[in-house]
Design a protein around this motif. Sequence first.
Motif, PDB file in Angstrom:
ATOM      1  N   TRP A 101       0.840  -1.239  -0.208  1.00 45.64           N
ATOM      2  CA  TRP A 101      -0.043  -0.177   0.000  1.00 45.64           C
ATOM      3  C   TRP A 101       0.812   1.171   0.171  1.00 45.64           C
ATOM      4  CZ3 TRP A 101      -5.205   0.403  -0.510  1.00 45.64           C
ATOM      5  CH2 TRP A 101      -6.029   1.628  -0.386  1.00 45.64           C
ATOM      6  N   SER A 102       2.182   1.367   0.897  1.00 45.92           N
ATOM      7  CA  SER A 102       2.811   2.494   0.804  1.00 45.92           C
ATOM      8  C   SER A 102       3.522   2.646  -0.571  1.00 45.92           C
ATOM      9  CB  SER A 102       3.975   2.273   1.868  1.00 45.92           C
ATOM     10  OG  SER A 102       5.011   2.996   1.857  1.00 45.92           O
ATOM     11  N   ARG A 103       3.967   1.394  -1.117  1.00 43.85           N
ATOM     12  CA  ARG A 103       4.494   1.863  -2.554  1.00 43.85           C
ATOM     13  C   ARG A 103       3.398   2.158  -3.642  1.00 43.85           C
ATOM     14  NH1 ARG A 103       7.829  -4.159  -2.657  1.00 43.85           N
ATOM     15  NH2 ARG A 103       9.278  -3.584  -1.244  1.00 43.85           N
ATOM     16  N   MET A 104       2.089   1.906  -3.425  1.00 41.30           N
ATOM     17  CA  MET A 104       1.306   2.190  -4.180  1.00 41.30           C
ATOM     18  C   MET A 104       1.035   3.907  -4.123  1.00 41.30           C
ATOM     19  SD  MET A 104      -1.730  -1.004  -3.928  1.00 41.30           S
ATOM     20  CE  MET A 104      -2.856   0.033  -4.332  1.00 41.30           C
ATOM     21  N   ALA A 105       1.005   4.140  -2.810  1.00 36.27           N
ATOM     22  CA  ALA A 105       0.962   5.736  -2.118  1.00 36.27           C
ATOM     23  C   ALA A 105       2.088   6.342  -2.948  1.00 36.27           C
ATOM     24  CB  ALA A 105       0.881   5.708  -0.751  1.00 36.27           C
ATOM     25  N   ASP A 106       3.406   5.942  -2.963  1.00 33.39           N
ATOM     26  CA  ASP A 106       4.312   6.541  -3.319  1.00 33.39           C
ATOM     27  C   ASP A 106       4.047   6.843  -5.059  1.00 33.39           C
ATOM     28  OD1 ASP A 106       5.415   6.408  -1.199  1.00 33.39           O
ATOM     29  OD2 ASP A 106       7.028   4.536  -1.732  1.00 33.39           O
ATOM     30  N   GLN A 107       3.497   6.284  -5.578  1.00 28.94           N
ATOM     31  CA  GLN A 107       2.971   6.508  -7.194  1.00 28.94           C
ATOM     32  C   GLN A 107       1.714   7.029  -7.449  1.00 28.94           C
ATOM     33  OE1 GLN A 107       5.109   5.763  -9.523  1.00 28.94           O
ATOM     34  NE2 GLN A 107       6.860   5.147  -8.046  1.00 28.94           N
ATOM     35  N   ASP A 108       1.200   7.669  -6.277  1.00 30.41           N
ATOM     36  CA  ASP A 108      -0.114   8.035  -6.280  1.00 30.41           C
ATOM     37  C   ASP A 108      -1.313   7.305  -7.097  1.00 30.41           C
ATOM     38  OD1 ASP A 108       0.782  10.340  -5.024  1.00 30.41           O
ATOM     39  OD2 ASP A 108       1.238  11.588  -7.044  1.00 30.41           O
ATOM     40  N   GLN A 109      -1.220   6.078  -6.723  1.00 28.97           N
ATOM     41  CA  GLN A 109      -2.163   5.216  -7.560  1.00 28.97           C
ATOM     42  C   GLN A 109      -3.525   5.144  -6.800  1.00 28.97           C
ATOM     43  OE1 GLN A 109      -0.218   1.298  -8.496  1.00 28.97           O
ATOM     44  NE2 GLN A 109      -2.164   0.330  -7.881  1.00 28.97           N
ATOM     45  N   HIS A 110      -4.583   5.374  -7.733  1.00 27.64           N
ATOM     46  CA  HIS A 110      -5.954   5.378  -7.431  1.00 27.64           C
ATOM     47  C   HIS A 110      -6.517   4.724  -8.531  1.00 27.64           C
ATOM     48  CE1 HIS A 110      -4.768   9.222  -9.754  1.00 27.64           C
ATOM     49  NE2 HIS A 110      -6.003   9.152  -9.983  1.00 27.64           N
ATOM     50  N   ALA A 111      -7.921   4.522  -8.129  1.00 30.57           N
ATOM     51  CA  ALA A 111      -8.897   3.707  -9.208  1.00 30.57           C
ATOM     52  C   ALA A 111     -10.190   4.274  -8.992  1.00 30.57           C
ATOM     53  CB  ALA A 111      -8.767   2.240  -8.882  1.00 30.57           C
ATOM     54  N   THR A 112     -11.138   4.320  -9.880  1.00 28.99           N
ATOM     55  CA  THR A 112     -12.288   4.596 -10.034  1.00 28.99           C
ATOM     56  C   THR A 112     -13.254   3.333 -10.601  1.00 28.99           C
ATOM     57  OG1 THR A 112     -12.236   5.873 -12.222  1.00 28.99           O
ATOM     58  CG2 THR A 112     -12.128   6.998  -9.918  1.00 28.99           C
ATOM     59  N   ALA A 113     -14.489   3.397 -10.314  1.00 28.47           N
ATOM     60  CA  ALA A 113     -15.172   2.088 -10.933  1.00 28.47           C
ATOM     61  C   ALA A 113     -16.578   2.500 -11.707  1.00 28.47           C
ATOM     62  CB  ALA A 113     -15.383   0.831 -10.081  1.00 28.47           C
ATOM     63  N   SER A 114     -16.839   1.687 -12.536  1.00 33.50           N
ATOM     64  CA  SER A 114     -18.323   1.780 -13.055  1.00 33.50           C
ATOM     65  C   SER A 114     -18.799   0.503 -13.122  1.00 33.50           C
ATOM     66  CB  SER A 114     -18.275   2.546 -14.321  1.00 33.50           C
ATOM     67  OG  SER A 114     -17.620   1.594 -15.452  1.00 33.50           O
ATOM     68  N   VAL A 115     -20.140   0.361 -12.811  1.00 35.33           N
ATOM     69  CA  VAL A 115     -20.866  -0.920 -12.842  1.00 35.33           C
ATOM     70  C   VAL A 115     -21.718  -0.992 -14.040  1.00 35.33           C
ATOM     71  CG1 VAL A 115     -22.678  -2.190 -11.675  1.00 35.33           C
ATOM     72  CG2 VAL A 115     -20.734  -1.327 -10.344  1.00 35.33           C
ATOM     73  N   THR A 116     -21.817  -2.284 -14.645  1.00 39.04           N
ATOM     74  CA  THR A 116     -22.618  -2.376 -15.970  1.00 39.04           C
ATOM     75  C   THR A 116     -23.954  -3.027 -15.792  1.00 39.04           C
ATOM     76  OG1 THR A 116     -21.220  -4.135 -16.674  1.00 39.04           O
ATOM     77  CG2 THR A 116     -20.515  -2.168 -17.573  1.00 39.04           C
ATOM     78  N   GLU A 117     -23.657  -4.122 -14.805  1.00 41.55           N
ATOM     79  CA  GLU A 117     -24.881  -4.772 -14.397  1.00 41.55           C
ATOM     80  C   GLU A 117     -24.745  -5.663 -13.336  1.00 41.55           C
ATOM     81  OE1 GLU A 117     -26.125  -8.283 -14.992  1.00 41.55           O
ATOM     82  OE2 GLU A 117     -23.820  -8.726 -14.993  1.00 41.55           O
ATOM     83  N   GLY A 118     -26.029  -6.082 -12.760  1.00 38.59           N
ATOM     84  CA  GLY A 118     -25.754  -6.947 -11.479  1.00 38.59           C
ATOM     85  C   GLY A 118     -27.165  -7.970 -11.689  1.00 38.59           C
ATOM     86  N   HIS A 119     -26.740  -9.248 -11.141  1.00 39.24           N
ATOM     87  CA  HIS A 119     -27.813 -10.154 -11.312  1.00 39.24           C
ATOM     88  C   HIS A 119     -27.715 -11.343 -10.376  1.00 39.24           C
ATOM     89  CE1 HIS A 119     -24.745 -11.802 -13.749  1.00 39.24           C
ATOM     90  NE2 HIS A 119     -25.072 -12.981 -13.498  1.00 39.24           N
ATOM     91  N   TYR A 120     -28.776 -12.213 -10.186  1.00 40.45           N
ATOM     92  CA  TYR A 120     -28.636 -13.381  -9.291  1.00 40.45           C
ATOM     93  C   TYR A 120     -28.391 -14.475 -10.138  1.00 40.45           C
ATOM     94  CZ  TYR A 120     -31.970 -10.926  -6.169  1.00 40.45           C
ATOM     95  OH  TYR A 120     -32.494  -9.895  -5.365  1.00 40.45           O
ATOM     96  N   PRO A 121     -27.334 -15.252  -9.917  1.00 40.85           N
ATOM     97  CA  PRO A 121     -26.743 -16.544 -10.586  1.00 40.85           C
ATOM     98  C   PRO A 121     -27.735 -17.199 -10.859  1.00 40.85           C
ATOM     99  CG  PRO A 121     -25.186 -15.513  -8.815  1.00 40.85           C
ATOM    100  CD  PRO A 121     -26.315 -14.861  -8.580  1.00 40.85           C
ATOM    101  N   SER A 122     -27.626 -17.989 -11.977  1.00 42.33           N
ATOM    102  CA  SER A 122     -28.609 -18.967 -12.192  1.00 42.33           C
ATOM    103  C   SER A 122     -29.139 -19.798 -11.051  1.00 42.33           C
ATOM    104  CB  SER A 122     -28.630 -19.449 -13.540  1.00 42.33           C
ATOM    105  OG  SER A 122     -27.187 -20.224 -13.627  1.00 42.33           O
TER     106      SER A 122
END
Length: 227
Positions: free
Chosen positions: A141-162
């Motif tokens: 996590w510290s190494r990621m912070a050194d590189q200003d690493q960040h992520a965003t997300a978008s969701v396309t769909e959700g469903h109950y498995p068959s």
Amino acid sequence: MEKRFLSLSSYGRGWSANRRIAIVAAAVAVLLAIAGIVALLTGGGNGHQAPDTAAPAPTGSPSSSEAAPKPSSGSGSVSHPPQIAEPVAYAKAAAQMLWSYDTRDTSRDQQLAGMRAWMTTETKYSDWASVSGQVPDPVLWSRMADQDQHATASVTEGHYPSAFKQALADDPSAITEAYIYVVTVNGKQTLSWKKGGGAEERAVTLAVQCRPNHDCTLAAIAPSVTQ
């Protein structure tokens, strides 16, 4: 730089066999009815990863006994759980939270505390290890912070498995013990760091608890994606 980031590619690495059985059994009650679900959930991970950008889940992740810190500075950029009483809608919001992070303004302790706020308080059905195990160890996590690493997300769909829908069809009353629903969510994670970035398709199967007249909560992350 070595491209390492918070990944959900190894879903629920800390989900113990006993906890998995308890959660899935609570969702459908009758062992014969859930045989297909158990087989699917334990049949190996099949999360979607884009070549050249996906990294293996980091070693040295939190142990199953690690408690979520509660820092005085709050939960950083981690979103707060929404007041939603519908399983698929809550699972979609939870997946977006799990795929998002920002090491520029959020410490690892804050990340864990923010994620813990989404969990059910019913310890019988809560598998915190499967969720906390997604967060890299403090060194990474510290190494990621050194590189200003960040992520965003978008969701396309959700469903109950068959398999889950079939189990409920076979025994509609089974859900009324714990009101735990199995939901699969698909979406995209966009990653950025100092010298680059990328995007990946994501998929995750979650167990969410939605008791009548209560907001939903997160119970666990399944060890594999179930469609």
